[in-house]
Design an enzyme around this catalytic site. Structure first.
Site, mmCIF file in Angstrom:
data_model
loop_
_atom_site.group_PDB
_atom_site.id
_atom_site.type_symbol
_atom_site.label_atom_id
_atom_site.label_comp_id
_atom_site.label_asym_id
_atom_site.label_seq_id
_atom_site.Cartn_x
_atom_site.Cartn_y
_atom_site.Cartn_z
ATOM 1 N N GLU A 1 0.619 -0.487 -4.475
ATOM 2 C CA GLU A 1 -0.435 0.722 -6.049
ATOM 3 C C GLU A 1 -0.041 1.707 -4.666
ATOM 4 O OE1 GLU A 1 -3.203 3.565 -3.795
ATOM 5 O OE2 GLU A 1 -1.736 2.118 -2.305
ATOM 6 N N HIS B 1 0.730 -1.488 0.021
ATOM 7 C CA HIS B 1 0.131 0.092 0.238
ATOM 8 C C HIS B 1 0.802 0.451 0.172
ATOM 9 C CE1 HIS B 1 -2.889 2.318 2.401
ATOM 10 N NE2 HIS B 1 -3.122 2.818 1.218
ATOM 11 N N HIS C 1 -0.427 11.098 -1.959
ATOM 12 C CA HIS C 1 -2.374 10.723 -1.535
ATOM 13 C C HIS C 1 -2.918 11.886 -1.327
ATOM 14 C CE1 HIS C 1 -5.031 9.948 1.390
ATOM 15 N NE2 HIS C 1 -5.541 8.644 0.669
ATOM 16 N N ASP D 1 -0.348 6.685 -5.485
ATOM 17 C CA ASP D 1 -2.241 7.675 -6.426
ATOM 18 C C ASP D 1 -0.324 8.661 -6.828
ATOM 19 O OD1 ASP D 1 -3.726 7.212 -3.694
ATOM 20 O OD2 ASP D 1 -1.562 7.299 -2.676
#
Length: 251
Positions: free
Chosen positions: A39, A12, A54, A41
């Site tokens: 993962e 994450h 993020h 952003d």
């Protein structure tokens, strides 16, 4: 269901709880711990540079201040996005999407690219991130999986790069999830793990879609979700969860 090339575990925001999120050191930490998928952003600066971060503002994960939608990329020069996590990460910059994409491609890491638009920039962010992702991964066998909470962004991504797979993120359960996925021509539903049940997982699969769960840090819950057939888990526990699941060879 369509072929699913992605592994079961995703780190994450790259480094989970072990490194500053959405940074190159975070991705390196995931690689060092034998994760094969990350993962992260992506959003746009005021002058339309795609960066990996993020929040809509700088304060939480850097020593900078201000809203990203109002800052040009050059104004991020010199900002420290690592010291908040530890002195060993001092001087870590806010990375460009191109930097993280290059790392993933070079290291053969699978990527879930979350399109994270600043308020009011959903369409342009979806379009640009999808176009860039298609360009960066054009020679790779497995494309990145694009995801977003913003259906506007995902529709723009679909138009800009229709061949890239897309997943819809939801935090609360919605009964019309199937209608939404069809409208987006999506391949997966990415859910807050707390809203998932065995029946919901089965229903999503029966409709022909994959289901992923975030953010799963408890080993018992992770095993339960895997037993239900969940296709992917996003975790911050990069060290303990793979060991607990005895899945090191599969991540």
């Amino acid at each position: 269901m369509q072929h699913w090339p992605y592994p079961k575990l995703f780190a994450h925001r790259g480094g989970g709880n072990l490194a500053p999120e959405n940074t190159l050191p975070g991705m390196q930490k995931a690689l060092a711990l034998r994760f094969s998928a990350v993962e992260f952003d992506v959003k746009l600066t005021a002058d339309n540079v795609s960066i990996v971060i993020h929040d809509d503002t700088l304060e939480r994960t850097s020593n900078g201040e201000g809203a990203l939608a109002e800052l040009d990329y050059e104004q991020l020069d010199g900002i420290d996005a690592g010291s908040w996590k530890g002195v060993e990460f001092a001087g870590t910059p806010v990375p460009r999407f191109s930097d993280i994409a290059s790392f993933c491609i070079t290291e053969l890491m699978f990527a879930n690219v979350e399109i994270k638009p600043c308020p009011g920039r959903e369409q342009e962010t979806g379009k640009q991130v999808a176009q860039e992702a298609a360009r960066y991964w054009q020679r790779e066998r497995t494309p990145p999986l694009l995801s977003s909470f913003s259906e506007v962004a995902l529709l723009a991504a679909r138009k800009a790069a229709p061949d890239l797979p897309r997943g819809l993120l939801i935090h609360e359960w919605v009964e019309d999830w199937g209608t939404r996925l069809r409208a987006l021509d999506a391949v997966s539903l990415h859910c807050n793990h707390e809203i998932l049940t065995a029946q919901r997982v089965a229903d999503i699969h029966a409709a022909g879609y994959r289901v992923l769960a975030y953010t799963v840090n408890d080993k018992r819950r992770a095993q339960q979700l895997i037993d239900w057939g969940v296709d992917g888990l996003f975790t911050d526990e990069l060290e303990s969860l793979p060991a607990a699941l005895a899945m090191a060879s599969d991540i």
